[in-house]
Design a protein around this motif. Structure first.
Motif, PDB file in Angstrom:
ATOM      1  N   GLU A 239      -9.367   8.274  -5.725  1.00  0.00           N
ATOM      2  CA  GLU A 239      -9.237   8.184  -4.413  1.00  0.00           C
ATOM      3  C   GLU A 239      -8.714   7.340  -3.328  1.00  0.00           C
ATOM      4  O   GLU A 239      -9.186   6.368  -3.349  1.00  0.00           O
ATOM      5  N   SER A 240      -7.173   7.285  -3.968  1.00  0.00           N
ATOM      6  CA  SER A 240      -6.044   6.243  -3.328  1.00  0.00           C
ATOM      7  C   SER A 240      -5.213   7.297  -3.206  1.00  0.00           C
ATOM      8  O   SER A 240      -4.094   7.790  -4.169  1.00  0.00           O
TER       9      SER A 240
ATOM     10  N   ARG B  73      -3.403   3.759   0.416  1.00  0.00           N
ATOM     11  CA  ARG B  73      -4.444   3.807   1.272  1.00  0.00           C
ATOM     12  C   ARG B  73      -6.015   4.139  -0.173  1.00  0.00           C
ATOM     13  O   ARG B  73      -5.674   5.045  -0.193  1.00  0.00           O
ATOM     14  N   ASP B  74      -7.008   3.367   0.702  1.00  0.00           N
ATOM     15  CA  ASP B  74      -7.872   3.472  -0.359  1.00  0.00           C
ATOM     16  C   ASP B  74      -8.927   4.008   0.244  1.00  0.00           C
ATOM     17  O   ASP B  74      -9.572   3.925   1.733  1.00  0.00           O
ATOM     18  N   LEU B  75      -9.350   5.114  -0.262  1.00  0.00           N
ATOM     19  CA  LEU B  75     -10.332   6.526   0.723  1.00  0.00           C
ATOM     20  C   LEU B  75     -11.274   6.182   0.961  1.00  0.00           C
ATOM     21  O   LEU B  75     -12.173   6.386   1.278  1.00  0.00           O
TER      22      LEU B  75
ATOM     23  N   HIS C 140      -2.021  -0.818   1.197  1.00  0.00           N
ATOM     24  CA  HIS C 140      -1.561  -1.181   0.405  1.00  0.00           C
ATOM     25  C   HIS C 140       0.184  -0.913   0.118  1.00  0.00           C
ATOM     26  O   HIS C 140       0.320   0.059   0.196  1.00  0.00           O
ATOM     27  N   GLU C 141       0.813  -2.168  -0.050  1.00  0.00           N
ATOM     28  CA  GLU C 141       1.689  -1.474  -0.618  1.00  0.00           C
ATOM     29  C   GLU C 141       2.040  -1.968  -1.889  1.00  0.00           C
ATOM     30  O   GLU C 141       1.189  -3.261  -2.091  1.00  0.00           O
ATOM     31  N   VAL C 142       2.431  -0.979  -2.554  1.00  0.00           N
ATOM     32  CA  VAL C 142       2.708  -1.842  -4.145  1.00  0.00           C
ATOM     33  C   VAL C 142       4.416  -0.608  -4.549  1.00  0.00           C
ATOM     34  O   VAL C 142       4.961   0.107  -3.855  1.00  0.00           O
TER      35      VAL C 142
END
Length: 508
Positions: A229-230, A248-250, A256-258
């Motif tokens: 779910e990301s 984006r965390d759904l 967030h940036e990784v």
């Protein structure tokens, strides 16, 4: 705090077989590398990425399929190819249709273009067929293709003997061979279908999904993490090089940036170019050469057979194993690939006084190779968005005169195959709606050189964007009729080994 790491060595977008291949090979060949895998859909099976057919409880299996259907969950689906009606738009369980943009006026389009959103991707729902490409299906500029395909067999757990005990397996194959094999090379003759399936000690079949590709090496890797779910909205590119992903965390909506030393986009053949487009990575060939496999289906009832002893072992909780799966390989002279397998029911009504011997209804499917065209493509909008907030897509797709001629030949050939096997059921074969094969290819195609006709090189690294790799069916540059998953995994092996070499310090 974010549930995502600030940085990893490799970020993988998508958890289907191709993405899983990168995780597995890196876990084996670069064990010190940190790996983060991102999947837009939920985890629907245990272990993550397992085929839903292995879920024995029918209710739980149906729930897993529904949870895989993303924004299309709750829509009517079709349970078998024979139930699709002409002009009807229904997805298979576990998938959902492209809601808009599937057909442009004056073009054929792909009316039933579909996706899956779940850990494991479509490999949680597929048939497991893993034939090797032949003739013009093969990628001529890869000298190591056979070695890569063998590695793909290992990762997918491919076998050819799972159905050998089925009572009608040899009979079906022998009847097909009598009308097909004359003049064919040994490798192109009728044979057992290579399948990503194995049999447990208790006799039940276990179908491979991404869980098998990931394997114990990945699951035991403490430096591997899977985030469901990301949504990866874009690849971060700085000074022309891929340096990470924006995710984006759904669940929370947070972005967030990784950071990453290498990024692998393995979403699928339609969503991988979508991610690149959203990232501003737009080579001329992106989304071009879109091709699928038109599919003709028919059914036949085996003649002159005796009822098998016993009920057989349930292959999927409902289907008794009687006739197995046979393969008619593609050749350039007969440019389609045949998959012949048992149906659990007749696709047309039979008379009440006409009893059917269990396992005696055999389904036949021929998949046709597409005539490649630059104008067959998926294009993306800079203003409109899909249900995930990504650039909306529109498909341009047209069958050529050659495509129609091949389809006509396939319709005639499948009738002959049906007659060879037994008694054809129904007046004529059925041509599936375009897009029904789910074998979309070519949109991030591999090339030997950067000639403007391809997106990536032989190691799947995107031209002119170091550190960015693409994976999946979209990378296949040839027109194929055979099921593409094995080839995609094979190409993923090559790309993953290249990354492993760049991450592993050279010891002098």
């Amino acid at each position: 705090m974010s549930r995502y790491p600030a940085s990893v060595d490799v970020a993988i977008v998508g958890s289907g077989p191709a993405g899983a291949t990168y995780a597995r090979i890196l876990s084996e060949e670069a064990p010190d590398a940190s790996i983060a895998m991102f999947e837009v859909g939920p985890t629907v099976s245990d272990p993550p990425g397992a085929h839903v057919k292995n879920i024995e409880d029918a209710g739980l299996r149906a729930r897993a399929q529904e949870r895989s259907e993303g924004p299309g969950a709750g829509a009517a689906t079709v349970n078998s190819p024979g139930a699709v009606k002409s002009g009807e738009r229904r997805a298979r369980p576990g998938t959902y249709l492209l809601a808009d943009g599937y057909q442009v006026d004056g073009e054929d389009g792909l009316p039933v273009a579909a996706f899956s959103s779940n850990v494991g991707g479509m490999a949680a729902h597929w048939t497991g067929a893993c034939p090797r490409p032949g003739g013009s299906e093969r990628i001529a500029f890869l000298d190591d293709l056979d070695d890569l395909l063998a590695a793909g067999d290992r990762l997918l757990g491919v076998t050819t003997d799972a159905f050998d005990a089925a009572p009608y397996t040899a009979l079906v194959r022998d009847r097909l061979a009598a009308v097909v094999d004359d003049g064919r090379a040994d490798a192109a003759r009728v044979q057992r279908m290579p399948l990503a399936v194995h049999r447990r000690d208790d006799g039940r079949l276990v179908w491979s999904g991404s869980d098998v590709v990931l394997g114990d090496a990945t699951r035991a890797n403490p430096r591997f993490s899977l985030f469901d779910e990301s949504l990866v909205a874009r690849v971060l590119v700085e000074d022309g090089r891929a340096v990470g992903v924006e995710v984006r965390d759904l669940g929370t909506g947070e972005v967030h940036e990784v950071r990453a030393r290498a990024v692998v986009v393995a979403a699928d053949a339609l969503r991988t170019p979508q991610v690149l487009w959203a990232s501003g990575v737009r080579p001329a060939a992106l989304g071009r050469m879109l091709n699928d496999q038109t599919q003709v289906v028919y059914a036949s009832r085996l003649r002159d057979v005796e009822p098998p002893a016993g009920d057989g072992i349930a292959a999927s909780g409902a289907l008794s194993e009687q006739s197995g799966v046979s393969w008619v390989p593609f050749t350039d002279e007969m440019p389609f690939h045949g998959q012949i397998m048992q149906l659990d029911a007749s696709p047309v009504p039979l008379a009440d006084d006409d009893p059917v011997i269990p396992g005696s209804i055999v389904g036949l499917g021929l998949f046709c190779a597409k005539d490649l065209q630059w104008e067959d493509r998926v294009e993306f909008s800079d203003t409109e968005q899909d249900s995930y907030g990504m650039p909306a897509m529109r498909l341009h797709y047209t069958l050529t005169d050659r495509d129609h001629a091949v389809l006509d030949r396939a319709r005639a050939e499948i009738v002959e195959l049906a007659k060879a096997v037994g008694e054809p059921i129904g007046d004529r074969p059925f041509t599936m709606p375009l897009g029904a094969s789910l074998h979309y290819q070519g949109t991030t195609r591999m090339g030997e050189t950067d000639d403007g006709q391809s997106v990536c090189g032989p190691d799947s690294e995107v031209w002119d964007v170091p550190g960015l790799f693409v994976a999946g069916n979209g990378v296949i540059p040839t027109a194929t009729a055979c099921n593409p998953t094995l080839t995609s995994v094979a190409l993923g092996v090559r790309g993953a080994r290249h990354i492993a070499r760049t991450l592993t310090p050279v010891i002098e």
